[in-house]
Design a protein around this motif. Sequence first.
Motif, mmCIF file in Angstrom:
data_model
loop_
_atom_site.group_PDB
_atom_site.id
_atom_site.type_symbol
_atom_site.label_atom_id
_atom_site.label_comp_id
_atom_site.label_asym_id
_atom_site.label_seq_id
_atom_site.Cartn_x
_atom_site.Cartn_y
_atom_site.Cartn_z
ATOM 1 N N ASP A 1 0.791 -0.827 -0.260
ATOM 2 C CA ASP A 1 -0.421 -0.185 0.113
ATOM 3 C C ASP A 1 0.318 1.431 -0.260
ATOM 4 O O ASP A 1 2.691 0.859 0.329
ATOM 5 C CB ASP A 1 -0.731 0.035 0.994
ATOM 6 C CG ASP A 1 -1.898 -1.324 1.100
ATOM 7 O OD1 ASP A 1 -1.991 -2.240 -0.158
ATOM 8 O OD2 ASP A 1 -3.222 -1.003 1.664
ATOM 9 N N ARG A 2 0.256 2.160 -0.595
ATOM 10 C CA ARG A 2 0.751 3.610 -0.520
ATOM 11 C C ARG A 2 0.285 4.878 -0.240
ATOM 12 O O ARG A 2 -1.021 4.414 -0.501
ATOM 13 C CB ARG A 2 1.333 3.922 -1.973
ATOM 14 C CG ARG A 2 3.116 2.608 -2.823
ATOM 15 C CD ARG A 2 4.192 3.068 -1.679
ATOM 16 N NE ARG A 2 4.897 2.285 -1.695
ATOM 17 C CZ ARG A 2 5.236 0.824 -1.155
ATOM 18 N NH1 ARG A 2 4.793 0.841 -0.419
ATOM 19 N NH2 ARG A 2 6.292 0.295 -2.071
ATOM 20 N N CYS A 3 0.938 5.726 0.351
ATOM 21 C CA CYS A 3 -0.237 6.780 0.958
ATOM 22 C C CYS A 3 0.519 7.742 0.761
ATOM 23 O O CYS A 3 1.894 8.322 0.647
ATOM 24 C CB CYS A 3 0.031 7.075 2.355
ATOM 25 S SG CYS A 3 -0.681 5.444 3.290
ATOM 26 N N GLY A 4 -0.313 9.178 0.631
ATOM 27 C CA GLY A 4 0.206 10.585 -0.053
ATOM 28 C C GLY A 4 -0.914 11.455 0.413
ATOM 29 O O GLY A 4 -1.962 11.188 0.676
ATOM 30 N N THR A 5 -0.734 12.122 -0.479
ATOM 31 C CA THR A 5 -1.433 13.445 -0.344
ATOM 32 C C THR A 5 -2.050 14.133 -1.260
ATOM 33 O O THR A 5 -0.987 14.560 -2.466
ATOM 34 C CB THR A 5 -1.634 14.572 0.867
ATOM 35 O OG1 THR A 5 -0.162 15.195 0.839
ATOM 36 C CG2 THR A 5 -0.998 14.161 2.175
ATOM 37 N N VAL A 6 -3.137 15.275 -1.195
ATOM 38 C CA VAL A 6 -3.413 16.455 -2.199
ATOM 39 C C VAL A 6 -4.161 17.289 -1.699
ATOM 40 O O VAL A 6 -4.564 17.488 -0.962
ATOM 41 C CB VAL A 6 -4.431 15.887 -3.488
ATOM 42 C CG1 VAL A 6 -4.372 16.689 -4.797
ATOM 43 C CG2 VAL A 6 -3.624 14.709 -4.218
ATOM 44 N N ARG A 7 -3.393 18.931 -2.356
ATOM 45 C CA ARG A 7 -3.838 19.488 -1.842
ATOM 46 C C ARG A 7 -5.279 20.196 -2.667
ATOM 47 O O ARG A 7 -5.240 20.810 -3.549
ATOM 48 C CB ARG A 7 -2.656 20.850 -1.826
ATOM 49 C CG ARG A 7 -2.895 22.219 -0.744
ATOM 50 C CD ARG A 7 -1.626 23.186 -0.692
ATOM 51 N NE ARG A 7 -0.719 22.149 0.112
ATOM 52 C CZ ARG A 7 -1.026 22.248 1.588
ATOM 53 N NH1 ARG A 7 -1.423 23.128 2.438
ATOM 54 N NH2 ARG A 7 0.047 21.074 2.330
#
Length: 532
Positions: free
Chosen positions: A77-83
């Motif tokens: 699994d991979r995690c990230g963010t979007v503003r």
Amino acid sequence: MTEGAPDPGSSDSSGPSGSSGPDDDAAATDGEAAPRDRVELGTPTSKPAQGLDVFYDQAISWRPCDDTGDGRGSDADRCGTVRVPVDYLAPRGETVEIALRKVPAANSKARKGTLFVNLGGPGASGLEFAMEARDFFSDDVREVWDVVGFDPRGIGESGGFACLRGRDLDAMYAADPTPDTKAEKAAAVSSRTARLDGCLARGGALARNMGSEQVARDLDIMRDAVGDAHLNYYGISYGTLIGALYGAQFPDRIGLMVIDSAVSPDYVAMDSATQDDVDGWAEGEAATVEEGLDAFLEDCVDQGDCALGDDVDAARTRLLTFLDRLDRKPLTSDAEGIPLLTEGWAVTAINAVLLYEDSWEDVDDALHVALEDGDGTDLVWTAMDAVMRDDDGSYVGGYEASHLPIHCADWPLDATSEMEPSRSVLVDHPVYAHLYGVVTDSCDGWVGTQRTNLILTVDATSPVLVLANERDLTTPPDGTREMGRGIFGSRFVLVDADGHGVYANGNDCADAIVDDYLARGLAPRNGELCDA
């Protein structure tokens, strides 16, 4: 870069002039495979609204998720963010980072793109849902899609804040669900208003901008960030409203979209609702509540040794008598932080039987202890499980703590929010009066965004799959049909099943339809039926 679209082919989906609604003649699946239409995705032409260009073309920095070592997820699994902007009308103002979790497609060579998922609430964590993706979706779906869950704005890791604190929720669930005196009714109204005021004070601008239209706009930025030209989406329960509102704002960007067990999307003429209207809606809701409770009582009696007796009518009467007795004199409880089983906590526990059939045995066992031993602990524990409250007083999952500003933003013309059913209705329907007769939310004083698309219409450019269980007490099929009618060219499927949520609920026919749609780009005919 665009996602791998289904192979082009013929499709009978169309806009308003050529669409068919969920009332068309239904075709049951009787073992012989029903015909399927190959989905065609058009070429999107919409551009970001003025001032939002800076939020598009973001590159997500995917990284290993912090929690994969505790067994809750996979090392893959991979995690990230979007503003995104907090206020889309002031995009140069405050921003918030939306947290995402990606479960990569099992076969990178067959990958079609990204399937965004939201399980509703409103306010539930999509990151938690993504952790379950490998068990929830079939191998066929998992083979070709990156499944991405996200915490909606203001929830969990996406700028989450304590809209309702643990002590606020404890007080709400413990409160008298059948206020009789003028003072009790005044206290109920005061408590509702105080909850909203506290949430707005603690959440600031973000609390005022948590509506589903804003979440749908966030989704378009997320879609762009993962490199897909179309939004591919699976939404269940309240997550269906997010998907539908996305379609209303970005119809040419709809990819493969599953609307599973939808909420009723429209608020027509609510600003002119009368007491007769409120009573009519209450009568309909009461019938559903009574049917759900009777199903539990019938099963309890049939199993033998039911805590409430050996006759359904007598069991119903004994349950209501027990609740009335708790109203006057609560039972003691050893549950951490909840020393008394009040009528409110007992109602919270019993409500679980309307939503979760697997809770029936636990509720019966807890009623045995309460009725025979005078100990309310087990019923309090059952209530805590139903609302996801831990022993330390924290509420898990986001929904209970965060749904209020979403509710107020999404239903701005609800003139009935402060109106109770007439006493005559409550007297005629005592089960409903005890379990659902009192309003717990108040939007009086709401100062945030308000949903603009109050009568849902989506001119979809590709067929949207709309699913309903025939005996879903949480989102009854009439509301799902209503959403299907508003999405032109949608394909409505009714399943002869109980429970909330169609997919992965034990019906092979329904699962095959969803798998064909998501994995192979094949849509069913409108009005198809799936037998038990």
